[in-house]
Scaffold this motif. Structure first.
Motif, short mmCIF file in Angstrom:
data_model
loop_
_atom_site.label_atom_id
_atom_site.label_comp_id
_atom_site.label_asym_id
_atom_site.label_seq_id
_atom_site.Cartn_x
_atom_site.Cartn_y
_atom_site.Cartn_z
N TYR B 96 0.86 -1.19 0.00
CA TYR B 96 0.00 0.00 0.00
C TYR B 96 0.89 1.24 0.00
O TYR B 96 1.85 1.31 0.76
CB TYR B 96 -0.89 0.03 1.25
CG TYR B 96 -1.90 -1.09 1.32
CD1 TYR B 96 -3.24 -0.85 1.06
CD2 TYR B 96 -1.50 -2.40 1.65
CE1 TYR B 96 -4.18 -1.87 1.13
CE2 TYR B 96 -2.43 -3.43 1.71
CZ TYR B 96 -3.77 -3.17 1.45
OH TYR B 96 -4.68 -4.18 1.51
N VAL B 97 0.55 2.20 -0.85
CA VAL B 97 1.34 3.43 -0.93
C VAL B 97 0.44 4.63 -0.58
O VAL B 97 -0.62 4.81 -1.19
CB VAL B 97 1.96 3.61 -2.34
CG1 VAL B 97 2.75 4.92 -2.40
CG2 VAL B 97 2.86 2.43 -2.66
N TYR B 98 0.87 5.40 0.39
CA TYR B 98 0.10 6.58 0.83
C TYR B 98 0.90 7.84 0.53
O TYR B 98 2.10 7.90 0.79
CB TYR B 98 -0.16 6.52 2.33
CG TYR B 98 -1.03 5.35 2.74
CD1 TYR B 98 -2.41 5.48 2.82
CD2 TYR B 98 -0.46 4.10 3.05
CE1 TYR B 98 -3.21 4.41 3.19
CE2 TYR B 98 -1.25 3.03 3.41
CZ TYR B 98 -2.63 3.18 3.48
OH TYR B 98 -3.42 2.13 3.84
N THR B 113 5.13 14.49 9.03
CA THR B 113 6.08 13.81 8.15
C THR B 113 5.75 12.32 8.09
O THR B 113 4.99 11.80 8.91
CB THR B 113 7.52 13.96 8.68
OG1 THR B 113 7.58 13.29 9.95
CG2 THR B 113 7.90 15.42 8.87
N VAL B 114 6.33 11.67 7.10
CA VAL B 114 6.15 10.21 6.97
C VAL B 114 6.67 9.53 8.23
O VAL B 114 6.09 8.56 8.73
CB VAL B 114 6.89 9.71 5.72
CG1 VAL B 114 6.92 8.18 5.68
CG2 VAL B 114 6.24 10.26 4.46
N ASP B 115 7.75 10.10 8.78
CA ASP B 115 8.33 9.53 10.00
C ASP B 115 7.32 9.55 11.16
O ASP B 115 7.23 8.61 11.95
CB ASP B 115 9.58 10.32 10.38
CG ASP B 115 10.21 9.78 11.65
OD1 ASP B 115 10.56 8.59 11.67
OD2 ASP B 115 10.30 10.55 12.63
N ASP B 116 6.53 10.63 11.26
CA ASP B 116 5.52 10.71 12.31
C ASP B 116 4.49 9.58 12.15
O ASP B 116 4.05 8.98 13.14
CB ASP B 116 4.79 12.06 12.26
CG ASP B 116 5.68 13.21 12.74
OD1 ASP B 116 6.35 13.03 13.76
OD2 ASP B 116 5.69 14.26 12.07
N VAL B 117 4.10 9.30 10.91
CA VAL B 117 3.10 8.27 10.67
C VAL B 117 3.67 6.90 11.03
O VAL B 117 3.02 6.10 11.71
CB VAL B 117 2.63 8.30 9.20
CG1 VAL B 117 1.59 7.22 8.97
CG2 VAL B 117 2.05 9.67 8.85
N GLU B 145 9.78 5.14 3.95
CA GLU B 145 9.55 6.42 3.30
C GLU B 145 10.11 6.29 1.89
O GLU B 145 11.32 6.21 1.70
CB GLU B 145 10.27 7.53 4.08
CG GLU B 145 9.99 8.89 3.53
CD GLU B 145 10.42 10.01 4.47
OE1 GLU B 145 10.90 9.71 5.58
OE2 GLU B 145 10.25 11.18 4.08
N THR B 146 9.24 6.21 0.88
CA THR B 146 9.70 5.91 -0.47
C THR B 146 9.71 7.14 -1.36
O THR B 146 9.89 7.04 -2.57
CB THR B 146 8.81 4.83 -1.10
OG1 THR B 146 7.46 5.13 -0.83
CG2 THR B 146 9.15 3.46 -0.57
N GLY B 147 9.49 8.30 -0.80
CA GLY B 147 9.52 9.52 -1.58
C GLY B 147 9.10 10.64 -0.66
O GLY B 147 8.76 10.42 0.50
N GLU B 148 9.14 11.88 -1.22
CA GLU B 148 8.71 12.99 -0.38
C GLU B 148 7.21 12.83 -0.09
O GLU B 148 6.41 12.68 -1.02
CB GLU B 148 8.95 14.32 -1.11
CG GLU B 148 8.91 15.50 -0.18
CD GLU B 148 8.83 16.83 -0.95
OE1 GLU B 148 8.63 17.84 -0.31
OE2 GLU B 148 8.99 16.79 -2.19
#
Lengths: 312, 525
Positions: B96-98, B113-117, B145-148
């Motif tokens: 799954y990509v969000y 940020t993705v890190d927070d998620v 984290e696969t991108g911004e």
């Protein structure tokens, strides 16, 4: 003498702590289920929770663990609130102690004069009416009185708030008027009957007849008799304080007050053992200290007690 | 005497005057009607911790959803919609990509940020921190984290429920790593509060008393019209009603059915009954005699008059349960009409006391027996339904002692190996058709029910991503298991929510309160 009494309190607290710990394991319910609700859980999750709260240790080890920490001033963490037990309790003390003190004051300022009036008019219509009211006050459950007060003084006559504990001191007093009256009703009924009984005996004494024959004013005579009746009255007032603690659970529920009574009830149901231990021991200490304080007031009231102690 | 009583009268008068003066100078009650910037909500129970992973009653979800969001959300129809993620896609069975919103911001102004998620999901996976969530999120292979602003989650094996789990109805309440680490150990308490991204920020929490929310301007959805929301915990139902009649409450959750007419009679009030995704059924423990005998369970199933219970005990506010999954949970697969049709196909145990007597006569206890049925004090309708069942069973020689217990004691009786018959009362938050049935028939189930064919169908449904095929498998498992009577469905429940002082909610739905629902309320006039 005082040291001995305080040592006695310590022994009682120690015995109680063992009893409560044991009883908490006997009451129905399961902490892990309470935390998980009706959720499916993997055996690993359940094992992790049991490990976290050391539920797999034998009871005696759990107790010694608690005792060791408690003796070092660490009462543990409340599982339900996830905060240190001391903090959880400290946040509730102001409200409940204010509620209890207000209820005791209301009960004392109403019941003692009424008891005196009833005794003075022994077997008159007033006496019978007051005795009748005291029976109603004694038998009415606190939550029914609470609801009645809410209907009359918060709904039909919107003088007081329906629920909540207020924020600053003034609004807290205002919010606690109805709850403390609800709590005071049962107390006042007991106190009034005891005052009446003690005063009837005193007023029939020779010294009262003599005082009257000397032409002392009625108020002075009543004052004399009341002072001589005060030991049983104060003893009773101390004993009925235990009633206040039970009553706070009902009153705090009815008025949605975040107090110690409600906290104790929920903690027992949730099996939040550290919190229950600390709360019950706090109550035991308060009751014990009140008993000691009452003993000390005997000396203030009654010169014979003072002299007796000096002699020994 | 006259002097004494006069003095007493003067004292009393002075006390009353003091009370009146005090009442005049202090604001009465937390809120007054006519204010459309402030909302006061009454909850029937009390919250002791705001973090849903720690304390996960249905009301905890409603409260936390005001302040926190997941990557996705469920709309009124139960369809997945963007929330913190502006878009998402399922690349293959397990990936799954969000993509996060560009303007997603926490209440303290820091960007999400993705890190927070990832951090929030890790906390939800931890059984010690989140006992309520850990079970759901055990099947994650990796988070990267696969991108911004792009997060890729890979599962160990396909899981049809995963997409829903990334919402607040599931198991994700996104919080800030920096905030959590600075407040480690106090999150959800009165000193730690919650940090989220929703339209309102928690500003005060007093356990067992209230939670206070204030509107923020950091929400991606805009600035809400309401300035503040206050949620008061009022455990006593009579006090709650009085507070509403005094105009102090705008919204009240879980109005007792027996009080509904009194709430409706308050001026400017509306009581909405909504199917709440709850399931009520009898639960049998197949390891406890005499309930290990199918004939005994058949006697019970035939002795329940479900139509009568729904019409008289529930006052029509519920539906006879034809299966374990609720109709709403099947809407995604079949639509409303299709769900009703699919549920009607299964065979049912009809109310038939003669059949019940015959089953008992053929059982190991033909002379009857005595048993206990406990119900939680928070479900009085379960108690009344139990009494109706006990009356029916008494006619065929079975004595059922109905006993009210606290919800904690009731929870402990489920699957305890001592109670052969009990209630199952399950509120599904996800609305997933497989949620309740997997709990009742899957591994570690409370009935000790072992049926390999049923397990295989449920396991197949777990990994099946097509909603129709999946729903077919779940209903097939339910129909296959029904004659074994590990569970006997009774009803699908409703909850009553009261809206007062002119407030209303135009989209009643079981999913609405796990969204930032105060923003959906409107006030007449």
């Amino acid at each position: 003498m005082l040291t001995l009494r305080l040592l006695g309190v310590l022994v009682i607290v120690a015995v109680l702590s063992v009893l409560i710990f044991g009883m908490m394991h006997l009451i129905p319910g399961d902490l892990v289920r309470n935390l998980l609700g009706l959720r499916p859980a993997s055996p690993e999750t359940i094992a992790a929770i049991r490990e976290q709260y050391r539920l797999d240790d034998p009871i005696w080890l759990q107790y010694l663990n608690w005792l060791g920490n408690a003796l070092q001033g660490d009462l543990g963490t409340s599982i339900r609130y996830q905060v240190p037990v001391a903090d959880a309790i400290a946040s509730r003390i102001p409200l409940t102690s204010m509620l209890a003190v207000m209820a005791m004051l209301i009960a004392a300022v109403t019941a003692i004069p009424l008891g005196v009036i009833a005794a003075r008019r022994h077997q008159s219509a007033i006496d019978q009416a007051l005795t009748g009211f005291s029976v109603i006050g004694l038998s009415a459950p606190a939550f029914v009185v609470s609801l009645l007060l809410l209907y009359v003084f918060a709904y039909y006559l919107p003088i007081f708030p329906v629920y909540g504990g207020g924020t600053d001191f003034g609004s807290r007093v205002y919010h606690l008027v109805l709850p403390s009256i609800a709590l005071a009703v049962g107390l006042a009924a007991i106190l009034m009957r005891l005052t009446r009984a003690a005063m009837i005996e005193s007023l029939a004494s020779d010294y009262v007849t003599f005082a009257r024959s000397r032409g002392l004013s009625e108020l002075t005579v009543l004052g004399l008799a009341l002072r001589n009746s005060s030991i049983p009255i104060i003893t009773a007032a101390g004993l009925v304080f235990t009633y206040v603690i039970g009553g706070t659970i009902l009153v705090e529920t009815a008025f949605a007050l975040p107090g110690l009574g409600l906290m104790l009830q929920d903690a027992v149901l949730f099996k939040d053992i550290a919190l229950v231990q600390a709360l019950v021991l706090l109550i035991a200490v308060v009751i014990a200290l009140i008993t000691v304080a009452i003993d000390l007031t005997y000396a203030v009231i009654d010169p014979r007690v003072r002299r007796g102690r000096r002699a020994s | 005497m006259s002097r004494l009583s006069r003095r007493f009268a003067v004292t009393t008068a002075a006390l009353v005057a003091a009370a009146l003066a005090l009442s005049a100078c202090t604001p009465a009650g937390p809120s007054r009607s006519g204010d459309d910037t402030r909302l006061t909500v009454a909850l029937p129970g009390s919250l002791s911790n705001l973090y849903v992973g720690q304390e996960n009653g249905i009301l905890n979800y409603y409260v936390a959803s005001i302040a926190q969001e997941g990557l996705v959300s469920l709309d009124a129809e139960g369809q997945i919609q963007p929330a913190l993620a502006e878009s998402w896609e399922q690349v293959d069975d397990v990936t799954y990509v969000y993509t996060l919103r560009e303007n997603a911001t926490f209440h303290d102004g820091t960007p999400v940020t993705v890190d927070d998620v990832i951090f929030s999901i890790e906390k939800a996976q931890d059984a010690e921190i989140s006992p309520g969530f850990a079970w759901y999120l055990g099947g994650l292979e990796s988070m990267e984290e696969t991108g911004e602003r792009e997060l890729t989650i890979t599962l160990v094996e396909p899981d049809a429920t995963f997409a829903t789990l990334m919402s607040t109805v599931g198991a994700l309440y996104v919080t800030s790593r920096a905030y959590w680490e600075a407040n480690e150990g106090t999150i959800g308490t009165g000193s730690g509060l919650l940090m989220g991204t929703g339209p309102f920020q928690v500003t005060e929490f007093v356990p067992d008393s209230h939670v206070e929310f204030t509107a923020v301007d950091t929400w991606w959805g805009g600035v809400p019209d309401l300035e503040s929301v206050r949620i008061d915990f009022i455990p006593d139902e009579n006090t709650r009603l009085l507070a509403a009649q005094s105009g102090q409450i705008d919204v009240a959750f879980n109005v007792p059915f027996t009080q509904a007419s009194q709430w409706e009679s308050i001026s400017g009030a509306e009581v909405q009954f909504v199917n709440d995704l709850s399931y009520v059924g009898l639960l049998f423990d197949l390891s406890v005699a005499p309930f290990d005998d199918l004939k005994v369970r058949e006697a019970f199933a035939h002795a329940v008059d479900r139509e009568a219970v729904v019409s008289s005990v529930l006052g029509g506010h519920g539906e006879v349960a034809l299966a374990i999954p609720t109709p709403e949970s099947l809407f995604t697969a079949y639509g409303p009409d299709g769900a009703a049709a699919a549920l009607a196909e299964g065979e049912q145990f009809a109310f038939d006391l003669e059949a019940a007597a015959a089953a008992l006569a053929a059982s190991s206890v033909p002379e009857g027996f005595t048993t206990e049925l406990t119900y939680p004090a928070t479900g009085p309708e379960l108690g009344r339904s139990a009494l109706a069942l006990a009356a029916n069973l008494a006619e065929i020689g079975v004595t059922v002692n109905v006993r009210e217990v606290t919800i904690e004691e009731w929870l402990a009786t489920i699957g305890d190996g001592e109670h052969g018959v009990g209630y199952m009362w399950y509120f599904s938050t996800t609305g997933d058709p497989g949620e309740v049935i997997s709990y009742l028939y899957g591994p570690e189930n409370p009935s000790q029910y072992e049926n390999e064919a049923v397990r295989a169908l449920l396991a197949g449904a777990f990994v099946e991503s097509d909603p129709v095929t999946r729903a077919d498998l779940i209903l097939e498992a339910d129909n296959l298991a029904r004659p074994d009577l590990a569970s006997a469905p009774l009803w699908w429940g409703q909850s009553a929510t009261a809206f007062l002082n002119g407030w209303s909610l135009s989209t009643p739905s079981p999913f609405v309160f796990t969204n930032p629902w105060p923003t959906l309320l409107t006030k007449a006039g």
